[in-house]
Write a protein that holds these residues in place. Sequence first.
Motif, PDB file in Angstrom:
ATOM      1  N   LYS A  20       5.566 -38.720  32.712  1.00 38.52           N
ATOM      2  CA  LYS A  20       6.962 -38.353  32.451  1.00 38.52           C
ATOM      3  C   LYS A  20       7.664 -39.422  31.617  1.00 38.52           C
ATOM      4  O   LYS A  20       8.410 -39.105  30.680  1.00 38.52           O
ATOM      5  N   ALA A  23       6.451 -39.113  28.130  1.00 34.10           N
ATOM      6  CA  ALA A  23       7.044 -37.946  27.463  1.00 34.10           C
ATOM      7  C   ALA A  23       8.498 -38.226  27.084  1.00 34.10           C
ATOM      8  O   ALA A  23       8.932 -37.916  25.967  1.00 34.10           O
ATOM      9  N   VAL A  33       7.366 -32.977  22.714  1.00 35.98           N
ATOM     10  CA  VAL A  33       6.559 -33.430  23.850  1.00 35.98           C
ATOM     11  C   VAL A  33       6.264 -32.281  24.808  1.00 35.98           C
ATOM     12  O   VAL A  33       7.020 -31.316  24.888  1.00 35.98           O
ATOM     13  N   SER A  34       5.143 -32.378  25.515  1.00 32.40           N
ATOM     14  CA  SER A  34       4.920 -31.482  26.650  1.00 32.40           C
ATOM     15  C   SER A  34       4.246 -32.277  27.768  1.00 32.40           C
ATOM     16  O   SER A  34       3.521 -33.250  27.505  1.00 32.40           O
ATOM     17  N   TRP A  35       4.513 -31.899  28.975  1.00 33.09           N
ATOM     18  CA  TRP A  35       4.018 -32.574  30.192  1.00 33.09           C
ATOM     19  C   TRP A  35       3.558 -31.479  31.136  1.00 33.09           C
ATOM     20  O   TRP A  35       4.365 -30.689  31.590  1.00 33.09           O
ATOM     21  N   MET A  36       2.252 -31.353  31.322  1.00 35.50           N
ATOM     22  CA  MET A  36       1.721 -30.252  32.131  1.00 35.50           C
ATOM     23  C   MET A  36       0.913 -30.817  33.295  1.00 35.50           C
ATOM     24  O   MET A  36      -0.168 -31.363  33.096  1.00 35.50           O
ATOM     25  N   PRO A  37       1.433 -30.740  34.504  1.00 29.95           N
ATOM     26  CA  PRO A  37       0.730 -31.345  35.644  1.00 29.95           C
ATOM     27  C   PRO A  37      -0.306 -30.388  36.243  1.00 29.95           C
ATOM     28  O   PRO A  37      -0.202 -29.173  36.093  1.00 29.95           O
ATOM     29  N   TYR A  39      -0.880 -29.015  39.658  1.00 26.28           N
ATOM     30  CA  TYR A  39      -0.033 -29.037  40.838  1.00 26.28           C
ATOM     31  C   TYR A  39      -0.737 -28.278  41.938  1.00 26.28           C
ATOM     32  O   TYR A  39      -1.606 -27.467  41.684  1.00 26.28           O
ATOM     33  N   SER A  61      -0.407 -25.124  22.546  1.00 31.23           N
ATOM     34  CA  SER A  61      -0.895 -25.080  23.925  1.00 31.23           C
ATOM     35  C   SER A  61      -0.611 -26.378  24.680  1.00 31.23           C
ATOM     36  O   SER A  61      -1.032 -27.447  24.243  1.00 31.23           O
ATOM     37  N   PRO A  62       0.052 -26.298  25.828  1.00 30.20           N
ATOM     38  CA  PRO A  62       0.240 -27.499  26.642  1.00 30.20           C
ATOM     39  C   PRO A  62      -0.987 -27.808  27.487  1.00 30.20           C
ATOM     40  O   PRO A  62      -1.058 -28.826  28.153  1.00 30.20           O
ATOM     41  N   TYR A  63      -1.971 -26.904  27.463  1.00 32.07           N
ATOM     42  CA  TYR A  63      -3.166 -27.001  28.301  1.00 32.07           C
ATOM     43  C   TYR A  63      -4.370 -27.104  27.378  1.00 32.07           C
ATOM     44  O   TYR A  63      -4.518 -26.292  26.463  1.00 32.07           O
ATOM     45  N   LEU A  64      -5.216 -28.108  27.589  1.00 29.30           N
ATOM     46  CA  LEU A  64      -6.270 -28.413  26.624  1.00 29.30           C
ATOM     47  C   LEU A  64      -7.630 -28.580  27.280  1.00 29.30           C
ATOM     48  O   LEU A  64      -7.726 -28.746  28.500  1.00 29.30           O
TER      49      LEU A  64
END
Lengths: 189, 374
Positions: A20, A23, A33-37, A39, A61-64
């Motif tokens: 965080k 970011a 910016v993107s922040w993808m936890p 969870y 895509s925030p997911y890689l």
Amino acid sequence: MTEEIIIAGFGGQGVLSMGKILAYSGIMQDKEVSWMPSYGPEMRGGTANVTVILSDERISSPYLKMYDTAIILNQQSMDKFEKSVKPDGVLLYDPNGISHHPTRKDIKIYQIEGMKLAAEMGNKKIFNMVVLGAFLKIKPVIKLENVTDGLKKSLSERYHHLIPLNKEAIIKGLGSVSVYNVEEQAFHI
Amino acid sequence: MSELKLMKGNEALAEAAIRAGVDAYFGYPITPQSEVIEHLMAERPEERTGMVVLQAESEIAAINMVYGAASTGKKAMTSSSSPGISLKLEGISYLAGAELPAVIVNVVRGGPGLGTIQPSQADYFQSVKGGGHGDFKLYVLAPASVQEMSDFVEDAFDIAFKYRAPVLILSDGLIGQMMEKVHLKDQQKRMTDEEVIEKYGSWAVTGKTDRERNIITSLDLDPEKMEVRVYKLLKKYDQMEKEDLRYEKISCDDAEYLFVAYGSSARIAQKAVSLARKKGIKAGLLRPITLFPYPKHQLFELADQVKGILSVELNTGQMVEDVQLAVQHKVPVEHFGRTGGIIHTPEEVLEALEDKVIINGCIGNHKTRESSIL
């Protein structure tokens, strides 16, 4: 510039807050910016990870699947994410608690004694900021003054008195990175 | 000036609700959308705007509180995640039947049953094919970013009051839990009863004084009258299709292959478009922003241009049926998606395009574009 990062470790190590702060620091430098936890139940004492993307362009895509940089803070995450670093990418890890060191020869591997240094500084909670400093040494994508602003933004005001300590930890990290040589299985400062 | 912040999708939605001058939120916590009610409680909107925020005893209570508040002409909303939305469906059908404006937010998780708490898009059928009983539809907005989570709250209420109909914001765990930067709008005042009447007419039950009686009900035992009611709803849906369809085309101008995806899958498919173009595959993306109304004419036209279409969804194949209906067998339409809370990677999506559409579609089992013309 686009920097795709995964930060992975135990829940409670400050993995998500480190992401965080990174970011928010990106925003201070006018980045997208993107922040993808990750969870869910695995966060309670188990592993936690967060994908942070910093870019000059709109982020798709925030997911890689593959990352420019993996910041690895425990063995489980090493097992899971060593293979997810792009060729020529960076793997930064804290050897504390690592029994199987990384073996890939097509990536750049760095080590930061984050936990040890934080303990020496008298506050284990700043461990994640030491590691962040190490990352910023390897990939100077965000200026230090913007990281300070990012800290201000992401910490609530009652913790603002800790900003100087956090900054000190980042600077400690900046100066304490070593390169890991897979062939020799040894570190070079 | 708008305020720039780094927020989770759920938090941005909650903050937008306060700033849009929403009168009431009724909800019940459930992962992955609990940050909505958490943010609303922490922000004390009763002090900022007088907005009511109430944690109900159940999802069913919450949706019926929305029905009550909406009956009085107030901007009322609720949010939940998949199993909670199933519980609300009866209330949603009543809202549609009684022609009440309201906003419902579904931050979808994997199902069926209690399922999992990870992101999913398996509630597409439930959202666009009714879900609740009776002849009705929901206007469905599908945000694909934290910014849209924020912007769509006001948009949803505009539509809800324009048509006097419930509107669904269909998000998912990925968009709800991720943080991005968001430009928050300035604080608006809540509307007074007089302002609502002036803008949207006098239909609400506000305590009759010197006007005709307003009645809010979904019950009509006379089938002749009930049919008229249903056709009135149908007319609204036709008007939505004409006036309030929303979609986004990305890299479609020269596209030979097309992804169709909404919400989080659209973000992933957009990355797959750039990966494809690096490999020399001219891919594009059509992102429906409203899932009802659906951009079927745009798909019908794009089918003249492209050789094949891949519908990318976090489910086992739901929206693909609407894509197939829109395309009417002009080109092969395939589905790709992970489910149960797994998120597909951009690489997987591109691989699926190559395997299912480019190779399969052009040589073997499928009717190709050329043969369909012949």
